[in-house]
Design a protein around this motif. Structure first.
Motif, PDB file in Angstrom:
ATOM      1  N   VAL A  47     -17.998  -8.353  -4.579  1.00 13.50           N
ATOM      2  CA  VAL A  47     -17.233  -8.311  -3.327  1.00 13.50           C
ATOM      3  C   VAL A  47     -15.777  -7.935  -3.620  1.00 13.50           C
ATOM      4  O   VAL A  47     -15.189  -7.095  -2.943  1.00 13.50           O
ATOM      5  CB  VAL A  47     -17.321  -9.660  -2.576  1.00 13.50           C
ATOM      6  N   ALA A  48     -15.208  -8.549  -4.648  1.00 15.56           N
ATOM      7  CA  ALA A  48     -13.816  -8.262  -5.001  1.00 15.56           C
ATOM      8  C   ALA A  48     -13.642  -6.801  -5.395  1.00 15.56           C
ATOM      9  O   ALA A  48     -12.705  -6.129  -4.951  1.00 15.56           O
ATOM     10  CB  ALA A  48     -13.359  -9.179  -6.133  1.00 15.56           C
ATOM     11  N   TRP A  49     -14.544  -6.278  -6.234  1.00 10.41           N
ATOM     12  CA  TRP A  49     -14.447  -4.867  -6.642  1.00 10.41           C
ATOM     13  C   TRP A  49     -14.687  -3.938  -5.461  1.00 10.41           C
ATOM     14  O   TRP A  49     -14.078  -2.864  -5.382  1.00 10.41           O
ATOM     15  CB  TRP A  49     -15.400  -4.558  -7.794  1.00 10.41           C
ATOM     16  N   GLY A  50     -15.523  -4.342  -4.537  1.00  8.33           N
ATOM     17  CA  GLY A  50     -15.731  -3.545  -3.326  1.00  8.33           C
ATOM     18  C   GLY A  50     -14.448  -3.431  -2.514  1.00  8.33           C
ATOM     19  O   GLY A  50     -14.102  -2.353  -2.013  1.00  8.33           O
ATOM     20  N   ASP A  51     -13.719  -4.549  -2.406  1.00  7.93           N
ATOM     21  CA  ASP A  51     -12.437  -4.538  -1.704  1.00  7.93           C
ATOM     22  C   ASP A  51     -11.419  -3.645  -2.413  1.00  7.93           C
ATOM     23  O   ASP A  51     -10.676  -2.902  -1.766  1.00  7.93           O
ATOM     24  CB  ASP A  51     -11.872  -5.959  -1.578  1.00  7.93           C
ATOM     25  N   ILE A  52     -11.405  -3.715  -3.719  1.00 11.28           N
ATOM     26  CA  ILE A  52     -10.481  -2.876  -4.497  1.00 11.28           C
ATOM     27  C   ILE A  52     -10.813  -1.405  -4.300  1.00 11.28           C
ATOM     28  O   ILE A  52      -9.913  -0.577  -4.111  1.00 11.28           O
ATOM     29  CB  ILE A  52     -10.522  -3.267  -5.990  1.00 11.28           C
ATOM     30  N   GLU A  53     -12.088  -1.058  -4.325  1.00 11.77           N
ATOM     31  CA  GLU A  53     -12.490   0.335  -4.115  1.00 11.77           C
ATOM     32  C   GLU A  53     -12.081   0.833  -2.724  1.00 11.77           C
ATOM     33  O   GLU A  53     -11.662   1.980  -2.573  1.00 11.77           O
ATOM     34  CB  GLU A  53     -13.993   0.486  -4.330  1.00 11.77           C
ATOM     35  N   LYS A  54     -12.163  -0.038  -1.716  1.00  6.91           N
ATOM     36  CA  LYS A  54     -11.717   0.341  -0.368  1.00  6.91           C
ATOM     37  C   LYS A  54     -10.215   0.582  -0.336  1.00  6.91           C
ATOM     38  O   LYS A  54      -9.747   1.514   0.315  1.00  6.91           O
ATOM     39  CB  LYS A  54     -12.095  -0.751   0.642  1.00  6.91           C
ATOM     40  N   ARG A  55      -9.460  -0.257  -1.031  1.00  4.49           N
ATOM     41  CA  ARG A  55      -7.999  -0.085  -1.078  1.00  4.49           C
ATOM     42  C   ARG A  55      -7.629   1.221  -1.779  1.00  4.49           C
ATOM     43  O   ARG A  55      -6.695   1.909  -1.358  1.00  4.49           O
ATOM     44  CB  ARG A  55      -7.348  -1.273  -1.786  1.00  4.49           C
ATOM     45  N   ILE A  56      -8.348   1.553  -2.840  1.00  7.05           N
ATOM     46  CA  ILE A  56      -8.095   2.809  -3.555  1.00  7.05           C
ATOM     47  C   ILE A  56      -8.387   3.993  -2.644  1.00  7.05           C
ATOM     48  O   ILE A  56      -7.601   4.940  -2.566  1.00  7.05           O
ATOM     49  CB  ILE A  56      -8.932   2.878  -4.857  1.00  7.05           C
ATOM     50  N   ALA A  57      -9.510   3.936  -1.943  1.00  5.83           N
ATOM     51  CA  ALA A  57      -9.882   5.023  -1.025  1.00  5.83           C
ATOM     52  C   ALA A  57      -8.867   5.155   0.103  1.00  5.83           C
ATOM     53  O   ALA A  57      -8.488   6.276   0.484  1.00  5.83           O
ATOM     54  CB  ALA A  57     -11.280   4.787  -0.465  1.00  5.83           C
ATOM     55  N   ALA A  58      -8.400   4.030   0.637  1.00  3.98           N
ATOM     56  CA  ALA A  58      -7.394   4.064   1.713  1.00  3.98           C
ATOM     57  C   ALA A  58      -6.082   4.647   1.203  1.00  3.98           C
ATOM     58  O   ALA A  58      -5.429   5.435   1.904  1.00  3.98           O
ATOM     59  CB  ALA A  58      -7.175   2.662   2.269  1.00  3.98           C
ATOM     60  N   ALA A  59      -5.697   4.291  -0.017  1.00  6.39           N
ATOM     61  CA  ALA A  59      -4.468   4.829  -0.605  1.00  6.39           C
ATOM     62  C   ALA A  59      -4.594   6.335  -0.797  1.00  6.39           C
ATOM     63  O   ALA A  59      -3.662   7.089  -0.506  1.00  6.39           O
ATOM     64  CB  ALA A  59      -4.167   4.141  -1.934  1.00  6.39           C
ATOM     65  N   LYS A  60      -5.748   6.776  -1.276  1.00  2.00           N
ATOM     66  CA  LYS A  60      -5.962   8.217  -1.475  1.00  2.00           C
ATOM     67  C   LYS A  60      -5.851   8.959  -0.153  1.00  2.00           C
ATOM     68  O   LYS A  60      -5.241  10.034  -0.076  1.00  2.00           O
ATOM     69  CB  LYS A  60      -7.323   8.464  -2.118  1.00  2.00           C
ATOM     70  N   GLN A  61      -6.418   8.382   0.896  1.00  2.00           N
ATOM     71  CA  GLN A  61      -6.355   9.019   2.215  1.00  2.00           C
ATOM     72  C   GLN A  61      -4.918   9.083   2.722  1.00  2.00           C
ATOM     73  O   GLN A  61      -4.513  10.085   3.307  1.00  2.00           O
ATOM     74  CB  GLN A  61      -7.250   8.295   3.212  1.00  2.00           C
ATOM     75  N   LYS A  62      -4.136   8.041   2.470  1.00  2.00           N
ATOM     76  CA  LYS A  62      -2.729   8.052   2.875  1.00  2.00           C
ATOM     77  C   LYS A  62      -1.962   9.164   2.163  1.00  2.00           C
ATOM     78  O   LYS A  62      -1.108   9.815   2.762  1.00  2.00           O
ATOM     79  CB  LYS A  62      -2.069   6.695   2.598  1.00  2.00           C
ATOM     80  N   VAL A  63      -2.272   9.368   0.898  1.00  2.00           N
ATOM     81  CA  VAL A  63      -1.614  10.444   0.148  1.00  2.00           C
ATOM     82  C   VAL A  63      -2.016  11.795   0.727  1.00  2.00           C
ATOM     83  O   VAL A  63      -1.167  12.667   0.954  1.00  2.00           O
ATOM     84  CB  VAL A  63      -1.945  10.361  -1.358  1.00  2.00           C
ATOM     85  N   LEU A  64      -3.310  11.973   0.989  1.00  2.00           N
ATOM     86  CA  LEU A  64      -3.785  13.243   1.553  1.00  2.00           C
ATOM     87  C   LEU A  64      -3.204  13.505   2.938  1.00  2.00           C
ATOM     88  O   LEU A  64      -2.967  14.656   3.305  1.00  2.00           O
ATOM     89  CB  LEU A  64      -5.317  13.251   1.602  1.00  2.00           C
ATOM     90  N   ASN A  65      -2.937  12.438   3.691  1.00  2.00           N
ATOM     91  CA  ASN A  65      -2.336  12.554   5.026  1.00  2.00           C
ATOM     92  C   ASN A  65      -0.814  12.658   4.979  1.00  2.00           C
ATOM     93  O   ASN A  65      -0.166  12.653   6.016  1.00  2.00           O
ATOM     94  CB  ASN A  65      -2.726  11.363   5.901  1.00  2.00           C
ATOM     95  N   LYS A  66      -0.248  12.680   3.750  1.00  2.00           N
ATOM     96  CA  LYS A  66       1.212  12.756   3.549  1.00  2.00           C
ATOM     97  C   LYS A  66       1.945  11.524   4.103  1.00  2.00           C
ATOM     98  O   LYS A  66       3.096  11.607   4.502  1.00  2.00           O
ATOM     99  CB  LYS A  66       1.805  14.028   4.168  1.00  2.00           C
ATOM    100  N   GLU A  67       1.267  10.382   4.122  1.00  2.00           N
ATOM    101  CA  GLU A  67       1.877   9.133   4.561  1.00  2.00           C
ATOM    102  C   GLU A  67       2.447   8.350   3.380  1.00  2.00           C
ATOM    103  O   GLU A  67       3.221   7.413   3.567  1.00  2.00           O
ATOM    104  CB  GLU A  67       0.841   8.270   5.285  1.00  2.00           C
ATOM    105  N   ALA A  68       2.041   8.698   2.175  1.00  2.00           N
ATOM    106  CA  ALA A  68       2.495   8.020   0.961  1.00  2.00           C
ATOM    107  C   ALA A  68       2.406   9.003  -0.203  1.00  2.00           C
ATOM    108  O   ALA A  68       1.700  10.012  -0.124  1.00  2.00           O
ATOM    109  CB  ALA A  68       1.641   6.787   0.676  1.00  2.00           C
ATOM    110  N   SER A  69       3.106   8.657  -1.280  1.00  2.00           N
ATOM    111  CA  SER A  69       3.048   9.516  -2.470  1.00  2.00           C
ATOM    112  C   SER A  69       1.890   9.094  -3.372  1.00  2.00           C
ATOM    113  O   SER A  69       1.251   8.060  -3.161  1.00  2.00           O
ATOM    114  CB  SER A  69       4.368   9.433  -3.234  1.00  2.00           C
ATOM    115  N   GLN A  70       1.681   9.869  -4.397  1.00  2.00           N
ATOM    116  CA  GLN A  70       0.615   9.600  -5.365  1.00  2.00           C
ATOM    117  C   GLN A  70       0.809   8.265  -6.075  1.00  2.00           C
ATOM    118  O   GLN A  70      -0.148   7.701  -6.605  1.00  2.00           O
ATOM    119  CB  GLN A  70       0.545  10.742  -6.393  1.00  2.00           C
ATOM    120  N   LEU A  71       2.017   7.759  -6.081  1.00  5.61           N
ATOM    121  CA  LEU A  71       2.256   6.454  -6.713  1.00  5.61           C
ATOM    122  C   LEU A  71       1.393   5.367  -6.093  1.00  5.61           C
ATOM    123  O   LEU A  71       0.873   4.512  -6.806  1.00  5.61           O
ATOM    124  CB  LEU A  71       3.727   6.049  -6.588  1.00  5.61           C
ATOM    125  N   LEU A  72       1.248   5.397  -4.784  1.00  6.37           N
ATOM    126  CA  LEU A  72       0.436   4.383  -4.106  1.00  6.37           C
ATOM    127  C   LEU A  72      -0.994   4.408  -4.619  1.00  6.37           C
ATOM    128  O   LEU A  72      -1.582   3.362  -4.914  1.00  6.37           O
ATOM    129  CB  LEU A  72       0.457   4.574  -2.591  1.00  6.37           C
TER     130      LEU A  72
END
Length: 135
Positions: A47-72
């Motif tokens: 469950v914990a790793w599933g949550d982490i994977e969702k956070r990584i995917a959300a961060a990647k989407q934010k970068v692709l949407n130009k809402e955040a940099s690659q650092l996130l």
């Protein structure tokens, strides 16, 4: 728990490491025993790793949407927060917050990008392109 009752449910971590547990032997004395895992812990970790994977995917989407940099993205991928990244890079927290904005990140010098890349254990090119090379 008796030594022969120590759980041995195989998990993804069970292939890498074993956990030290204490159990009783046939004479009732406590002894060390190794466990490769148990169902409850495996479920909690999954469950914990599933949550982490969702956070990584959300961060990647934010970068692709130009809402955040690659650092996130790399902060999530490496399980870092701003304080941890500040410790590794020597940047102030306010600087990292600024660098999390795409327009500020795009203007960073190669020296600053190299500090970030070193903290994430990647190359500058991979930092810019969000490329991950698993070793």
């Amino acid at each position: 728990m008796k030594k022969d009752e120590v759980p041995q449910d195989l998990s993804s971590l069970g292939k890498i490491t074993k956990e030290l547990c204490y159990a009783t032997d046939s004479s009732g004395k406590y002894v060390a025993a190794l466990s490769s895992g148990w169902d409850v812990k495996i479920t909690a970790l999954d469950v914990a790793w599933g949550d982490i994977e969702k956070r990584i995917a959300a961060a990647k989407q934010k970068v692709l949407n130009k809402e955040a940099s690659q650092l996130l993205f790399f902060m999530e991928y490496r399980l870092m927060d701003i304080s941890i990244l500040a410790g590794y890079t020597g940047f102030w927290k306010w600087q990292i917050k600024r660098h999390l904005k795409p327009e500020a990140f795009d203007k960073l010098s190669i020296q600053k990008l190299e500090k970030y890349a070193e903290a994430f254990n990647i190359k500058v090119e991979d930092l810019k392109s969000m490329t991950i090379h698993e070793d």
